[in-house]
Design a protein around this motif. Sequence first.
Motif, short mmCIF file in Angstrom:
data_model
loop_
_atom_site.label_atom_id
_atom_site.label_comp_id
_atom_site.label_asym_id
_atom_site.label_seq_id
_atom_site.Cartn_x
_atom_site.Cartn_y
_atom_site.Cartn_z
N THR A 67 0.84 -1.20 0.00
CA THR A 67 0.00 0.00 0.00
C THR A 67 0.87 1.25 0.00
OG1 THR A 67 -0.07 0.15 2.41
CG2 THR A 67 -1.77 -1.20 1.34
N ARG B 106 -8.27 5.94 -5.23
CA ARG B 106 -8.36 5.88 -3.77
C ARG B 106 -7.27 5.03 -3.13
NH1 ARG B 106 -13.47 5.91 -5.68
NH2 ARG B 106 -13.64 3.64 -5.71
N ALA B 107 -6.44 4.42 -3.96
CA ALA B 107 -5.33 3.61 -3.46
C ALA B 107 -4.09 3.99 -4.25
CB ALA B 107 -5.63 2.12 -3.60
#
Length: 385
Positions: free
Chosen positions: A197, A225-226
Motif C-alpha cells: 500500500t 483511492r489507493a
Amino acid sequence: MRTALTGGDILVSGFWHKGATLLFEDGKTVAILKAGESFEADHTTDIKGHKLVPGFVDVQVNGGGGALLNDDLTVDGVRTIAEAHRPYGTTSMLPTLISDDLAIVGKAIAVVDQALKEGVPGIAGIHIEGPCLSREKKGIHDETKFRAVDDAFIEVLERFKNGAVVVTVAPEQATPEMVARMAGSGMRVCLGHTNATYEAAMDCIRAGATGFTHLHNAMSPLTSRAPGVVGAALDTRTTFAGIIADGFHVHPASLRAALYAKGADHMMLVTDAMPCVGAKDKNFILQGKAIMVVDGMATGPDGTLAGSDLDMAAAVRNAVSMMGVPLDTAVRMASMSPARFLGLENEIGDIRPGLKADYVLLDAKNRARKVWTNGVAHDGIAFEG
C-alpha cells in the motif's frame, strides 16, 4: 599526460558550453575553457562539432556481452559486463544480482567487491535486487528464492566495502526497522517488486528508503483511492526513481507523467539490461527459463518481460523522443541524477574539475561515437575511423 578535447559542445553541470575545450590529466577533469581560450596540452583531439556529455551511470545492469551476473560470479564476468556496455556510453554501473539464494548473494558481494579492489573500469558498486520481494509482483524472478529481510541477509550485504550498495526490497518483506538498519549502514534502499500500500511504502521512506526500482513495473499502481507504491514514488520529490525507457516497459505518457511529478533531478534512466546487450546471440537462459529477444523485447516463455535489451545511449535517445525533453535533460537522468542517488556526485556523473574523466562523445544521432573512462579512450558503437 594532459589531453585536450576541443572543437565541440560540452555539457557542463547541465549547461552547454559551445565550442569549448576540455582538459584532463591523470584520469581527472582539469579545466573547461571557453571557445578561443588558449591552452597547453600534450595531446589534442578535435571532436569536430560533436557533443561531449558526462559518462552514463546505470544503477541496474543484470548482464551484457553474453554474461549474466547470477551465472558468472567472477571478476572476469563482471569485467565482461562492463566492457559490453562501455561502447554505449556507460562509464559507471552497478552489476545487479536478481533474486537468488543467500549463498549466491554472498558470492556476488565478494566478487564485485574484488572487482572494485582490482580497479575493473566502470564498476561503482553492486545492486542486490531481491530476494526480499513480493510473490504478487515477482515479474521474471524465481519466487522460490524469496525471503524476508533478516539479520543474516543484512550481515551479508554489510560485507561489501569498496563501493555503493543498492538493495531492492518489498515492504511486505522488510519492516521499517530493517529498512532503517540497512540505510543506517550506508545502503541505498529501493522499493520494488511490491504490491504494498501507499502507507506501507511511506513507512519505509520515513525509515530511510530513498529509491524505487523500475518505476511502474512490478509495483502496485496509482489509482483514485489507493495510490499504491507508484503514488508514493510520485508523491515524494526527494526520492529517486529508476525507469526503463525502452518502449516496452512503460508507456510514453507514463514516462512523461513520472517526469512531471519528480523532475529530472530525481529520475534515473536505467537499462535493467540482460546478457543480450552487446552480444551476437540475443537469446539466453535465465534461472532455467528460455528468454527470447524479438525486436528488442526480452520475454520469458509465458510472455513476462525479462529485463531488457536496452543500452544507455538508446535510453537517452528514447527519453528525448518519448518524454519530449532536450538532450541535456535526458543526459541529466542518465548521469547526474544516478550519481547523486549513489552519493557519488563528487566523483562521477558530471563534467567539472576534479571529477573522473568519464565522457561520451555523441554524434548527430545521439549515438556514442567515443567513450572515455578515467581518461582512457574507447571506440563507441557509432565509431567511424
